[in-house]
Design an enzyme around this catalytic site. Structure first.
Site, PDB file in Angstrom:
ATOM      1  N   GLY A 102       0.917  -1.070   0.024  1.00 11.29           N
ATOM      2  CA  GLY A 102      -0.102  -0.142  -0.021  1.00 11.29           C
ATOM      3  C   GLY A 102       0.999   1.287  -0.024  1.00 11.29           C
ATOM      4  CB  CYS A 120       5.253  -4.065   0.259  1.00 13.04           C
ATOM      5  SG  CYS A 120       6.321  -2.726  -0.015  1.00 13.04           S
ATOM      6  CE1 TYR A 121       0.603   0.927   5.569  1.00 10.68           C
ATOM      7  CE2 TYR A 121      -0.559  -0.875   5.614  1.00 10.68           C
ATOM      8  CZ  TYR A 121      -0.330   0.491   6.005  1.00 10.68           C
ATOM      9  OH  TYR A 121      -0.880   1.017   7.049  1.00 10.68           O
ATOM     10  CG  HIS A 138       5.788  -5.972  -4.304  1.00 14.17           C
ATOM     11  ND1 HIS A 138       4.485  -5.662  -4.169  1.00 14.17           N
ATOM     12  CD2 HIS A 138       6.574  -4.568  -3.943  1.00 14.17           C
ATOM     13  CE1 HIS A 138       4.354  -4.446  -3.418  1.00 14.17           C
ATOM     14  NE2 HIS A 138       5.505  -3.971  -3.345  1.00 14.17           N
ATOM     15  CD  GLU A 143       2.957  -8.608  -5.519  1.00 16.57           C
ATOM     16  OE1 GLU A 143       3.587  -9.243  -4.398  1.00 16.57           O
ATOM     17  OE2 GLU A 143       2.522  -7.263  -5.013  1.00 16.57           O
ATOM     18  CG  ASP A 167     -16.212  -9.938 -19.935  1.00 15.85           C
ATOM     19  OD1 ASP A 167     -15.202 -10.751 -19.904  1.00 15.85           O
ATOM     20  OD2 ASP A 167     -15.779  -8.734 -19.347  1.00 15.85           O
ATOM     21  CE  LYS A 173     -11.842  -9.819 -21.117  1.00 17.97           C
ATOM     22  NZ  LYS A 173     -12.947  -8.863 -20.987  1.00 17.97           N
TER      23      LYS A 173
END
Ligand code: XMP
Length: 511
Positions: A55, A82-83, A172, A174, A230, A369
């Site tokens: 964040g 992180c945060y 991070h 990710e 979608d 998605k």
């Protein structure tokens, strides 16, 4: 739904959705919730582990976001990123400060050293590159914690208290730049939280079909099909679940790409559903005649779409359920404050005012998605529909600068089809690419004669979120092939331009 879940508490970092996608890629279901989710709701959600995201704040700043303190006493493993790492440390008795020396502040790729005896880094090399982005520094590690990762500049890159299952990393895991990030997340899920895995789209499909059947019963269902990924996947799911009760209304506004209307219709032929195709080109072009202002064009197309859809819905009479193709990023993003309206987006499936229905069904509400595409494949939709690039609701109407006419549409369809064909043939990867018709005519020479024809602009972008985008460096040879084919094959075009602006300051579409 009854499977193991990871709870991701969102502290406002830019990669939060990415964390969720990475977790699901490991076949573990997760949801992203606001950081201040009450303890009661956390309990009700019943996760097997929790991840605190990054964040933009400093944990020691007044008003910085903090979770319910009871979260640490639930007996659940926690991974702070992180945060989230700084928060974990501070809440459990450590000390976080602004990095004094510039060297302790880290941004970008950083060589990092790991303790492989820590479960998080088990089976991974002792050193590898991670992606850092922090200006705060963990000055004192909380009691019970030990250090498990460090960099040259920062001794406290990773902390853990394995007895409680608490882990914090400053980097991070990710993002792709962190070399073994996915494996670290996997270790957290499987080695620390005890995940069993097995959350797949095949399983999701079965569950979703059963849920729809249970909810819909014998009711009538209505869906506005645009041909986009979608709405197509939502339609296929509903068709599989309650085919004979489903009516799909496909409004062909005449602003589709070459052959698109027929392709959409063909894709739904295998299902026993009530498929209504409304060929409304004349109606749309009639209303667009003489209109040149982009927002006005968007407005007319959006409004006309709803009117046509409503007229069809009326013929069906009272329906019980209206289907919407909302996907998870929209759910996570909603309620985050409105940005300035650059373009009034029109999405097929916007709520019509004059259709009687009792409830809305959003069968893709929890999917990203790429998961929607995977579900589409599971449901047997053809690849050309499932892997389709985004196409705006107002269609070619906003890719023709100035007035939209039948003649211009025909030109643009051909030019765009050539561009897409050549890109596909070359296998050049882009997130979105298309041709647009400028409102400019210029002088050219064809054979021995003078021409005064339109200029087509090509657009190709690379982006992960479409909020920002970089123009794609398409190889010259490919541009050359596309350009020669367009000017040779499309009568009325004598010039091809390539758009080399990023977003911002340009947008992806021309209008
Ligand atoms: P812009 O032009 O705003 O486009 O940079 C960003 C992305 O959004 C798509 N787009 C739309 N999608 N309805 C849609 O469903 C719309 O009205 C619309 N306008 C733009 C665009 O194709 C790009 O992917």
């Amino acid at each position: 739904m009854d499977h193991q879940k990871i709870l991701i508490l969102d502290f406002g970092g830019q990669y939060n959705q990415l964390i969720a996608r990475r977790v699901r890629e490991q076949q573990v279901y997760c949801e992203v919730k606001p950081y201040d989710l009450p303890l009661e709701e956390i309990r009700r959600f019943d996760p097997i582990g929790i991840i605190f995201t990054g964040g933009p704040n400093s944990v020691y700043a007044a008003g910085s976001p903090h979770p319910d303190p009871g979260v640490f006493a639930l007996g659940l493993p926690i991974l702070g990123i992180c945060y989230g790492c700084q928060l974990l440390a501070q809440e459990l008795g450590g000390l976080v400060t602004a990095a004094q020396a510039d060297s302790a502040r880290e941004y970008g790729k950083t060589l990092t050293f790991f303790d492989p005896s820590c479960k998080l880094f088990r089976g991974l090399p002792e050193q590898s590159v991670t992606w850092m982005s922090h200006g705060d520094y963990l000055a004192k590690v909380p009691e019970g914690f030990s250090l498990c990762a460090r960099s040259e500049a920062c001794p406290t890159v990773g902390i853990c208290d394995e007895s409680r299952g608490f882990y914090g990393v400053q980097f991070h895991p990710e993002v792709n730049h962190t070399q073994y990030g996915s494996q670290m997340l996997r270790n957290f899920l499987y080695a620390v939280c005890g995940a069993a895995g097995g959350w797949t789209m095949a399983g999701y499909k079965q569950e979703a079909i059963e849920n729809v059947r249970a909810r819909v019963g014998g009711g009538k269902v209505l869906l506005a099909l645009s041909g986009g990924v979608d709405s197509s996947v939502a339609a296929a799911l509903l068709a599989e679940a309650v085919g004979s009760q489903l009516t799909c209304v496909f409004v062909d506004h005449g602003l589709m790409r070459k052959n698109e209307g027929d392709e959409v219709e063909a894709a739904f032929a295998p299902w026993d559903i009530h498929f209504v195709r409304v060929n409304a080109q004349d109606r749309f072009l009639g209303r667009l005649a003489g209109v040149t202002e982009p927002e006005q064009k968007r407005h007319i197309i959006g409004e006309e779409f709803i009117r046509v859809f409503e007229a069809e819905a009326k013929k069906i009479g009272q329906v019980d359920f209206l289907v919407q193709g909302t996907i998870y990023p929209d759910v996570i993003e909603s309620g985050k404050g409105d940005a300035a309206v650059i373009k009034s987006h029109h999405n097929v499936g916007g709520l019509p005012e004059h259709v009687d229905f009792k409830e809305i069904i959003e069968p893709l509400r929890m999917l990203f998605k790429d998961e929607v595409r995977a579900l589409g494949r599971e449901l047997g939709l053809p690849e050309y529909l499932v892997s389709r690039q985004p196409f705006p609701g107002p269609g070619l109407g906003i890719r023709i600068i100035g007035e939209v006419t039948e003649e211009k549409l025909a030109l643009l369809r051909e030019a765009d089809a050539i561009f897409r064909q050549e890109v596909a043939r070359a296998g050049f990867p882009m997130d979105q690419y298309f041709a647009a018709l400028t409102n400019m005519r210029s002088v050219g020479v064809m054979g021995d004669g003078r021409s005064y024809d339109y200029a087509v602009a090509l657009r190709g972008v690379l982006t992960s979120d479409f909020m920002t985008a970089d123009w794609a460096r398409i190889p010259y040879e490919l541009l050359d092939r596309v350009s020669s084919r367009i000017v040779n094959e499309v009568r009325g075009v004598n010039r091809v331009l390539y758009d080399i602006t990023s977003k911002p300051p340009a947008t992806v579409e021309f209008e």
